[in-house]
Design a protein around this motif. Structure first.
Motif, PDB file in Angstrom:
ATOM      1  N   PRO A  77       0.795  -1.231   0.000  1.00 49.30           N
ATOM      2  CA  PRO A  77       0.000   0.000   0.000  1.00 49.30           C
ATOM      3  C   PRO A  77       0.829   1.284   0.000  1.00 49.30           C
ATOM      4  CG  PRO A  77      -0.215  -1.164   2.093  1.00 49.30           C
ATOM      5  CD  PRO A  77       0.613  -2.029   1.213  1.00 49.30           C
ATOM      6  N   LEU A 100     -12.242   0.386   1.826  1.00 52.09           N
ATOM      7  CA  LEU A 100     -11.412  -0.816   1.944  1.00 52.09           C
ATOM      8  C   LEU A 100      -9.925  -0.443   1.994  1.00 52.09           C
ATOM      9  CD1 LEU A 100     -11.501  -3.975   1.864  1.00 52.09           C
ATOM     10  CD2 LEU A 100     -11.159  -3.785  -0.594  1.00 52.09           C
ATOM     11  N   ALA A 101      -9.547   0.491   1.119  1.00 50.51           N
ATOM     12  CA  ALA A 101      -8.142   0.915   1.075  1.00 50.51           C
ATOM     13  C   ALA A 101      -7.778   1.745   2.307  1.00 50.51           C
ATOM     14  CB  ALA A 101      -7.884   1.715  -0.198  1.00 50.51           C
ATOM     15  N   GLU A 103      -9.165   1.726   5.224  1.00 52.72           N
ATOM     16  CA  GLU A 103      -9.143   0.875   6.406  1.00 52.72           C
ATOM     17  C   GLU A 103      -7.835   0.094   6.489  1.00 52.72           C
ATOM     18  OE1 GLU A 103     -11.812  -2.404   6.199  1.00 52.72           O
ATOM     19  OE2 GLU A 103     -12.420  -2.177   8.290  1.00 52.72           O
ATOM     20  N   ARG A 104      -7.377  -0.344   5.336  1.00 51.42           N
ATOM     21  CA  ARG A 104      -6.148  -1.125   5.316  1.00 51.42           C
ATOM     22  C   ARG A 104      -4.951  -0.278   5.759  1.00 51.42           C
ATOM     23  NH1 ARG A 104      -2.084  -2.690   5.986  1.00 51.42           N
ATOM     24  NH2 ARG A 104      -0.729  -4.127   4.834  1.00 51.42           N
ATOM     25  N   MET A 155      -4.989   6.712   0.224  1.00 50.84           N
ATOM     26  CA  MET A 155      -4.004   5.855   0.891  1.00 50.84           C
ATOM     27  C   MET A 155      -2.755   6.629   1.300  1.00 50.84           C
ATOM     28  SD  MET A 155      -4.437   2.704  -1.757  1.00 50.84           S
ATOM     29  CE  MET A 155      -3.086   1.693  -1.200  1.00 50.84           C
TER      30      MET A 155
ATOM     31  N   VAL B 200      -2.204  -5.084  -4.145  1.00 43.59           N
ATOM     32  CA  VAL B 200      -1.682  -3.734  -3.889  1.00 43.59           C
ATOM     33  C   VAL B 200      -2.007  -3.309  -2.464  1.00 43.59           C
ATOM     34  CG1 VAL B 200      -2.002  -1.295  -4.446  1.00 43.59           C
ATOM     35  CG2 VAL B 200      -1.632  -2.934  -6.269  1.00 43.59           C
ATOM     36  N   LEU B 201      -3.208  -3.627  -2.010  1.00 43.82           N
ATOM     37  CA  LEU B 201      -3.583  -3.245  -0.650  1.00 43.82           C
ATOM     38  C   LEU B 201      -2.954  -4.173   0.384  1.00 43.82           C
ATOM     39  CD1 LEU B 201      -7.349  -2.343  -1.086  1.00 43.82           C
ATOM     40  CD2 LEU B 201      -5.411  -0.816  -0.856  1.00 43.82           C
TER      41      LEU B 201
END
Ligand SMILES: Nc1ncnc2c1ncn2[C@@H]1O[C@H](COP(=O)(O)OP(=O)(O)OP(=O)(O)O)[C@@H](O)[C@H]1O
Ligand SMILES: [Mg+2]
Lengths: 263, 291
Positions: A77, A100-101, A103-104, A155, B200-201
């Motif tokens: 990420p 989703l991103a 949160e990651r 991100m 990617v994540l």
């Protein structure tokens, strides 16, 4: 020049049904931290392939890629990708895709309210607050691309990898997003690599423009320094001689390469 | 539904539609609202062929019945009215209403199929995800899958010593394969784009499963479920003929022993209609997961 992203002697070979296909050969590129680099070249020359290598999604056949001095061993990420075909998950809403991103990346340190706020802000940034709870199949191609951009920006990556991120947009939206993108990456100091087909876009946004030769065995044909002061304003640039020089240089490269192939 | 559509049912669902153009094409007919007269004509065009088909079918049936011992439509209909006037009577274990028989068969199918789903879907995921397991299971599945489900009945009787669990066992085995194979195929066909998002994540295994793997495989799982239920319903009739007890298959056998052919014809219709309803119910569910 301190090197942040290093691409050294990279070769990329695909094993296809009709045998080995050398997509990239002898690619060397160093990118400073915070630099904005565009990659331009004819369709099928290997731009996406190069971007995927930096993303870590594929592994180079030979040569090395480094990020901050460390070898790129796989995706992560810290290198957000805006895919050429937007790659939204169809079973999540726009909000869900971005969340989703978010949160990651931030889920470990932040509460749900903050994460939601980040997601909403990212979507507001690309002008999609109103479509937040729609599903990808309910929005237009350009809107999907914008969600993809929001997902990547949210991100706060070290490196932003954009594969023709503004391809499906109308001129006005495109111009707005170009300016937005310029402002954001400059503000956050994000190192950015953007694949584009649009010469004006490349000149407007980039510190350097990497021009690739046609494949097979494509490589970097020429690198152009865009020495225009920032912040740049589109309207001021239209009759700026330096801008037009850069523009015609890129065009000339693309045109001549094509010519050479045809001959 | 047309015959052509029925033939298509066996094929796996198309890859989830990501192309905006294709979605628009699917949605387009809905947006055009025709005037009332057109609606009436459309309705007639829609209803006429199936009604005509049924009429021709009944006519041929009546003609065949006229020249043979087969009970004709009228006689069968009269019996059917009788049968359905009291579907839930209960005169001991060997004489119960058709409603009970259908429900008993459905419950066997439900239990056998449910257990097969509990085993088959996770197994399908594992086989699709781990190439090693795929290779390891391939020979076993290839050999066992073509075996007629009824061949498993003696094994079931031998293991369980009773008819009821043996019938369920046959349902279990016969509905296992479509779910395993379709789920596994679904996992191997997850578009690279979606996998790349996960990569990617760098998602945790649970997030990867719940946000990417599972949702993209659901349509395939439901195809497997639909085929499984279809097979189970086909097999239960035959299995019950052999095992006895209360159930639509046994009912058919019982009527054969009574030489009551009208009842057999009624049973055939009932089996067909229930099978159709099962299939439509699952199709309805599957539509919700068509992204
Ligand atoms: N997985 C693969 N297997 C085999 N060949 C591939 C693969 N990926 C890319 N190629 C080939 O490598 C070359 C470069 O492809 P790439 O997608 O990088 O082009 P591109 O410059 O991004 O083109 P475009 O501008 O159309 O997106 C093409 O000739 C393509 O056919
Ligand atoms: Mg590309």
């Amino acid at each position: 020049m301190e090197k942040f992203v290093q691409v050294e002697n990279v070769q990329m070979v695909f094993n296809t049904r009709s045998g080995r296909f050398v997509a990239l050969q002898d690619v060397n590129l160093n990118i400073r931290q915070g630099e904005f680099v565009s990659i331009i070249g004819h369709s099928g020359c290997g731009k996406s392939t190069l971007l995927n290598l930096v993303a870590g999604l594929t592994e180079a056949t030979s040569g090395v890629l480094l990020l901050g001095g460390r070898e790129i061993a796989g995706p992560g990420p810290d290198r957000a990708v805006v895919f050429q075909n937007h790659s939204l998950l169809p079973w999540l809403t726009c909000f869900g895709n971005v969340y989703l991103a978010v949160e990651r990346v931030f889920g470990r340190d932040e509460g749900r309210a903050t994460l939601r706020k980040r997601t909403e802000d990212a979507l507001a940034l690309v002008g999609l607050s109103h479509a937040m709870h729609k599903y990808p199949h309910e929005i237009s191609g350009g809107m999907k691309q914008r969600v993809g951009i929001a997902r990547a920006l949210a991100m706060q990556p070290k490196v932003l990898l954009l594969d023709e991120p503004l391809g499906a947009l109308d001129a006005l939206t495109r111009a707005n997003l170009q300016e937005e993108l310029m402002r954001l990456v400059a503000g956050a100091g994000t190192t950015t690599i953007m694949v584009t087909h649009d010469v004006d876009e490349a000149v407007l946004l980039s510190d350097r423009i990497v021009m690739m030769t046609n494949g097979p065995a494509a490589t970097i044909g020429k690198i152009l320094d865009v020495k225009l002061p920032r912040p740049r304003r589109r309207l001021d640039l239209t009759d700026d001689p330096a801008y037009n020089r850069c523009r015609s240089e890129v065009l000339k490269f693309l045109y001549e390469r094509q010519h050479k192939d045809a001959a | 539904m047309s015959v052509v559509q029925m033939a298509k049912i066996k094929t796996p669902p198309p890859a989830p539609v990501t192309d905006a153009g294709a979605v628009a094409a699917v949605r387009a007919p809905v947006s055009a609202v025709p005037p009332a007269r057109d609606t009436v004509r459309k309705f007639l065009q829609w209803i006429l062929p199936p009604v005509l088909g049924m009429a021709v079918f009944v006519a041929i049936w009546a003609m065949v019945a006229a020249v043979s011992d087969l009970p004709g439509p009228v006689k069968t209909f009269d019996t059917a009215v009788q049968v359905f006037s009291d579907p839930f009577y209960d005169k001991g274990p060997n004489d119960q209403g058709i409603g009970w028989n259908v429900l008993m068969s459905l419950s066997r199918v439900g239990i056998g199929f449910g257990m097969a789903a509990l085993v088959g879907i996770p197994l399908g995921f594992l086989i699709g995800y781990f190439g090693f397991l795929n290779r390891a299971m391939a020979p076993i599945i290839s050999v066992l899958r073509p075996v007629s489900p009824l061949a498993w009945l003696p094994i079931g009787l031998y293991i369980f010593k009773q008819a009821q669990p043996a019938a369920i066992w046959v349902i279990f085995i016969s509905s296992l394969w479509p779910m395993v194979l379709n789920t596994a195929a679904g996992v191997t066909q997850i578009p690279q784009d979606y996998r790349n998002v996960g990569r990617v994540l760098n998602l945790s295994p649970w997030k990867l499963f719940s946000r990417i793997l599972f949702p993209s495989v659901v349509p395939y799982v439901l195809t497997g479920v639909r085929l499984s239920v279809g097979v189970a319903w086909l097999v239960i009739v035959a299995a019950e003929m052999l095992t006895g007890g209360v159930g639509i298959g046994f009912w058919v056998w019982d009527q054969w022993n009574n030489l009551s052919v009208q009842h057999i014809i009624i049973a055939i219709f009932v089996v067909g209609v229930v099978g159709l309803l099962l299939e439509q119910a699952i199709l309805l569910m599957a539509r919700r997961f068509h992204y």
